[in-house]
Design a protein around this motif. Structure first.
Motif, PDB file in Angstrom:
ATOM      1  N   GLY A 241       0.832  -1.110  -0.028  1.00  0.00           N
ATOM      2  CA  GLY A 241      -0.152   0.064   0.009  1.00  0.00           C
ATOM      3  C   GLY A 241       0.989   1.298  -0.066  1.00  0.00           C
ATOM      4  N   ASP A 242       0.301   2.359   0.349  1.00  0.00           N
ATOM      5  CA  ASP A 242       1.011   3.439   0.219  1.00  0.00           C
ATOM      6  C   ASP A 242       1.941   3.772   1.810  1.00  0.00           C
ATOM      7  N   GLY A 243       1.660   3.177   2.596  1.00  0.00           N
ATOM      8  CA  GLY A 243       2.494   3.238   3.739  1.00  0.00           C
ATOM      9  C   GLY A 243       3.807   2.526   3.830  1.00  0.00           C
ATOM     10  N   ASP A 244       4.381   2.441   4.807  1.00  0.00           N
ATOM     11  CA  ASP A 244       5.610   1.706   5.092  1.00  0.00           C
ATOM     12  C   ASP A 244       5.484   0.384   5.115  1.00  0.00           C
ATOM     13  N   MET A 245       5.934  -0.305   4.088  1.00  0.00           N
ATOM     14  CA  MET A 245       5.667  -1.984   4.013  1.00  0.00           C
ATOM     15  C   MET A 245       6.767  -2.894   4.746  1.00  0.00           C
ATOM     16  N   THR A 246       6.138  -3.509   5.652  1.00  0.00           N
ATOM     17  CA  THR A 246       7.171  -4.300   6.306  1.00  0.00           C
ATOM     18  C   THR A 246       6.759  -5.726   6.506  1.00  0.00           C
ATOM     19  N   TRP A 247       7.440  -6.807   6.705  1.00  0.00           N
ATOM     20  CA  TRP A 247       7.049  -8.182   6.686  1.00  0.00           C
ATOM     21  C   TRP A 247       6.579  -8.444   8.345  1.00  0.00           C
ATOM     22  N   ARG A 248       5.192  -8.999   8.416  1.00  0.00           N
ATOM     23  CA  ARG A 248       4.799  -9.253   9.956  1.00  0.00           C
ATOM     24  C   ARG A 248       4.703 -10.563   9.994  1.00  0.00           C
ATOM     25  N   LYS A 249       4.955 -10.990  11.290  1.00  0.00           N
ATOM     26  CA  LYS A 249       4.959 -12.639  11.381  1.00  0.00           C
ATOM     27  C   LYS A 249       3.513 -13.100  11.477  1.00  0.00           C
ATOM     28  N   ILE A 250       3.287 -14.109  11.050  1.00  0.00           N
ATOM     29  CA  ILE A 250       1.864 -14.695  11.028  1.00  0.00           C
ATOM     30  C   ILE A 250       2.107 -16.067  11.510  1.00  0.00           C
ATOM     31  N   LYS A 251       1.011 -16.611  12.142  1.00  0.00           N
ATOM     32  CA  LYS A 251       1.011 -17.888  12.631  1.00  0.00           C
ATOM     33  C   LYS A 251       0.010 -18.977  12.107  1.00  0.00           C
ATOM     34  N   CYS A 252       0.531 -20.068  11.549  1.00  0.00           N
ATOM     35  CA  CYS A 252      -0.516 -21.111  10.978  1.00  0.00           C
ATOM     36  C   CYS A 252      -0.588 -22.427  11.864  1.00  0.00           C
ATOM     37  N   THR A 253      -1.725 -22.753  12.213  1.00  0.00           N
ATOM     38  CA  THR A 253      -1.676 -23.938  13.395  1.00  0.00           C
ATOM     39  C   THR A 253      -1.689 -25.177  12.517  1.00  0.00           C
ATOM     40  N   LEU A 254      -1.455 -25.348  11.295  1.00  0.00           N
ATOM     41  CA  LEU A 254      -1.246 -26.607  10.728  1.00  0.00           C
ATOM     42  C   LEU A 254       0.151 -26.565  10.063  1.00  0.00           C
ATOM     43  N   ARG A 255       1.064 -27.649  10.489  1.00  0.00           N
ATOM     44  CA  ARG A 255       2.381 -27.599  10.037  1.00  0.00           C
ATOM     45  C   ARG A 255       2.334 -28.249   8.554  1.00  0.00           C
ATOM     46  N   HIS A 256       2.693 -27.621   7.610  1.00  0.00           N
ATOM     47  CA  HIS A 256       2.732 -28.373   6.265  1.00  0.00           C
ATOM     48  C   HIS A 256       3.729 -27.645   5.303  1.00  0.00           C
ATOM     49  N   GLU A 257       3.908 -28.263   4.241  1.00  0.00           N
ATOM     50  CA  GLU A 257       4.706 -27.777   3.000  1.00  0.00           C
ATOM     51  C   GLU A 257       3.815 -27.292   2.047  1.00  0.00           C
ATOM     52  N   SER A 258       4.338 -26.115   1.239  1.00  0.00           N
ATOM     53  CA  SER A 258       3.381 -25.814   0.117  1.00  0.00           C
ATOM     54  C   SER A 258       3.787 -26.585  -1.013  1.00  0.00           C
ATOM     55  N   ARG A 259       2.769 -27.018  -1.671  1.00  0.00           N
ATOM     56  CA  ARG A 259       2.957 -27.878  -2.852  1.00  0.00           C
ATOM     57  C   ARG A 259       2.281 -27.293  -4.115  1.00  0.00           C
ATOM     58  N   SER A 260       1.665 -26.207  -4.210  1.00  0.00           N
ATOM     59  CA  SER A 260       1.309 -25.411  -5.464  1.00  0.00           C
ATOM     60  C   SER A 260       1.462 -23.870  -5.286  1.00  0.00           C
ATOM     61  N   GLU A 261       1.176 -23.420  -6.434  1.00  0.00           N
ATOM     62  CA  GLU A 261       1.059 -22.026  -6.608  1.00  0.00           C
ATOM     63  C   GLU A 261      -0.541 -21.486  -5.922  1.00  0.00           C
ATOM     64  N   GLY A 262      -0.626 -20.228  -5.598  1.00  0.00           N
ATOM     65  CA  GLY A 262      -1.659 -19.978  -5.044  1.00  0.00           C
ATOM     66  C   GLY A 262      -2.726 -19.293  -6.063  1.00  0.00           C
ATOM     67  N   ILE A 263      -4.127 -19.379  -5.722  1.00  0.00           N
ATOM     68  CA  ILE A 263      -5.044 -18.728  -6.460  1.00  0.00           C
ATOM     69  C   ILE A 263      -5.953 -18.084  -5.586  1.00  0.00           C
ATOM     70  N   CYS A 264      -6.175 -16.908  -5.841  1.00  0.00           N
ATOM     71  CA  CYS A 264      -7.131 -15.972  -4.969  1.00  0.00           C
ATOM     72  C   CYS A 264      -8.594 -15.828  -5.602  1.00  0.00           C
ATOM     73  N   ILE A 265      -9.451 -16.174  -4.903  1.00  0.00           N
ATOM     74  CA  ILE A 265     -10.933 -16.325  -5.421  1.00  0.00           C
ATOM     75  C   ILE A 265     -11.803 -15.352  -4.098  1.00  0.00           C
ATOM     76  N   ASN A 266     -12.254 -14.333  -4.614  1.00  0.00           N
ATOM     77  CA  ASN A 266     -13.192 -13.618  -3.873  1.00  0.00           C
ATOM     78  C   ASN A 266     -12.675 -13.224  -2.482  1.00  0.00           C
ATOM     79  N   GLY A 267     -11.306 -13.107  -2.417  1.00  0.00           N
ATOM     80  CA  GLY A 267     -10.461 -12.584  -1.070  1.00  0.00           C
ATOM     81  C   GLY A 267     -10.129 -13.661  -0.230  1.00  0.00           C
ATOM     82  N   VAL A 268     -10.203 -14.845  -0.820  1.00  0.00           N
ATOM     83  CA  VAL A 268      -9.616 -16.075  -0.178  1.00  0.00           C
ATOM     84  C   VAL A 268      -8.403 -16.572  -0.830  1.00  0.00           C
ATOM     85  N   LEU A 269      -7.313 -16.906  -0.425  1.00  0.00           N
ATOM     86  CA  LEU A 269      -5.999 -17.281  -1.245  1.00  0.00           C
ATOM     87  C   LEU A 269      -5.920 -18.643  -0.853  1.00  0.00           C
ATOM     88  N   TYR A 270      -6.123 -19.459  -2.034  1.00  0.00           N
ATOM     89  CA  TYR A 270      -5.930 -21.037  -1.761  1.00  0.00           C
ATOM     90  C   TYR A 270      -4.771 -21.522  -2.219  1.00  0.00           C
TER      91      TYR A 270
END
Length: 416
Positions: free
Chosen positions: A187-216
């Protein structure tokens, strides 16, 4: 005719019909015009026109980290036009090669990320040296994001929240190594990386697709099972959908769907990587057997995780399974396949498969040779819409090739 004799609404109605490149240039005409182009009314007007006329977007990756962007009309209901091969002309937009950004896509495909969301492209190349960036493939303007050094099979994704009109980059850390998953709001402001937590440990196995505000994207858990990871861009929360096997994700008429070839699992086990690695394996093994048994599952009930499942098989003399990738679905429901490689003086094809009719329409794309003279890989995106919610002059400040900064007409300096 003096432009002041026209109403603002009429001026905007006329200008909304122009390509994005022209709109960006016309910001320099006067302060009055520049201010009109950032109004919600003009942005919505342009989005409405773009949505009504979606295009195919082609990203051609040449040697040396040079990218060329083209777009062509996207055929809706192509079967009503002709049963034979159709021809579409690709419009060249920009040759994109920012210096020292290491956005080469072919050195190690396990770590290369490319994502598309609402008119913009996100690219992240070499994980040790690269700077991730967001670019407008039509104007060539881009923004370099803060460094994000990652470990091994880390992967990143690009999403858009249609409510707050915000783009976000999600960087998922490799679950069995150091580092944390992080998110960045563009966005317009100061862009910084923020920590985020996911409850399920997993490896990513595909590229993403965004549908109506949800990234899969597809994940693989420590319990050796596949899940579809659902990241809600606005709330930044994770949910999960169980899925039986390796697959690719597509947007089917606004709903999440998975698609796969019957022999994908066998190929994937040989490659042990993402769909991009599978595609590379197929390119190197063109003579291997491949069946055209296509499976499509459409998620009909997200709460109960119920799917409608379909199977299709066909034969076409121009369709070589090993040479194409599944790139998406049009608004009218045609599955689009695109060749993965462009070779000068050889035809480049896009295929539209109609599920209801079980028929395949071939479209030859011409025009790449106007800017690309050597063989290169091609990434294709469906339903490309130019998003004027992005202020090119403010958010995408870097330019390649260099453009002149806006200079306003003297006649407007006092009145505006």
């Amino acid at each position: 005719m003096n432009s002041y004799s026209l109403t603002n609404d009429l001026i905007l109605e006329i200008l909304s019909r122009l390509p994005t490149e022209s709109v960006v240039r016309f910001c320099c005409v006067s302060k009055r015009w520049a201010s009109m182009f950032v109004t919600p009314y003009f942005k919505e007007l342009c989005l409405t026109r773009s949505t009504a006329n979606p295009r195919l977007l082609f990203a051609l990756a040449e040697s040396g980290g040079v990218w060329s962007f083209f777009s062509s009309p996207q055929l809706e209901n192509p079967y009503e036009k002709s049963p034979s091969t159709l021809v579409a002309h690709a419009e060249f937009h920009v040759k994109f090669s920012p210096d020292n950004l290491h956005i080469h896509h072919y050195y190690d495909l396990r770590y290369f990320s490319i994502g598309y969301a609402s008119g913009l492209i996100y690219i992240y190349g070499d994980r040790y040296q690269a700077r991730p960036l967001i670019c407008n493939p039509i104007t060539g303007r881009y923004a370099i994001l803060p460094d994000r050094h990652t470990y091994r099979k880390a992967y990143s994704f690009f999403g858009f929240d249609p409510i707050d009109k915000q783009y976000k980059v999600l960087s998922m850390a490799y679950p069995f190594g150091p580092g944390r998953s992080k998110i960045l709001t563009f966005g317009d402001g100061d862009m910084t990386w923020r920590k985020i937590k996911c409850t399920l440990r997993h490896e990513s196995r595909s590229e993403g697709i965004c549908i109506n505000g949800v990234l899969y994207y597809l994940g693989y858990t420590s319990h050796a099972r596949y899940v579809i990871v659902c990241f809600h861009v606005r709330s930044e929360k994770f949910t999960f959908i169980n899925v039986e096997r390796f697959c690719r994700l597509i947007n089917y008429k606004g709903n999440l769907a998975v698609i796969y070839w019957e022999d994908d699992v066998d190929i994937y086990e040989r490659c042990s990587g993402t769909p991009m690695i599978v595609d590379t394996y197929l390119e190197k093994n063109l003579d291997a057997d491949a069946n055209n048994e296509l499976r499509v599952w459409v998620l009909t009930d997200i709460e109960k995780q119920k799917w409608s499942k379909y199977a299709y098989t066909w034969i076409d003399e121009k369709f070589f399974r090993r040479r194409v990738s599944i790139v998406g679905v049009t608004a009218t429901g045609e599955i689009v396949f695109s060749m993965r490689k462009y070779t000068p003086k050889e035809p480049f094809y896009v295929f539209y498969f109609n599920l209801g009719r079980n028929t395949l329409q071939c479209v030859e794309i011409q025009g790449f040779g106007e800017a690309v003279t050597k063989s290169c890989s091609v990434r294709t995106f469906v339903n490309h819409e130019e998003n004027h919610n992005v202020n090119d002059l403010k958010q995408l400040k870097s330019v390649h090739p260099p453009l002149v900064e806006p200079e306003y007409a003297e006649s407007d300096s006092e009145s505006d």
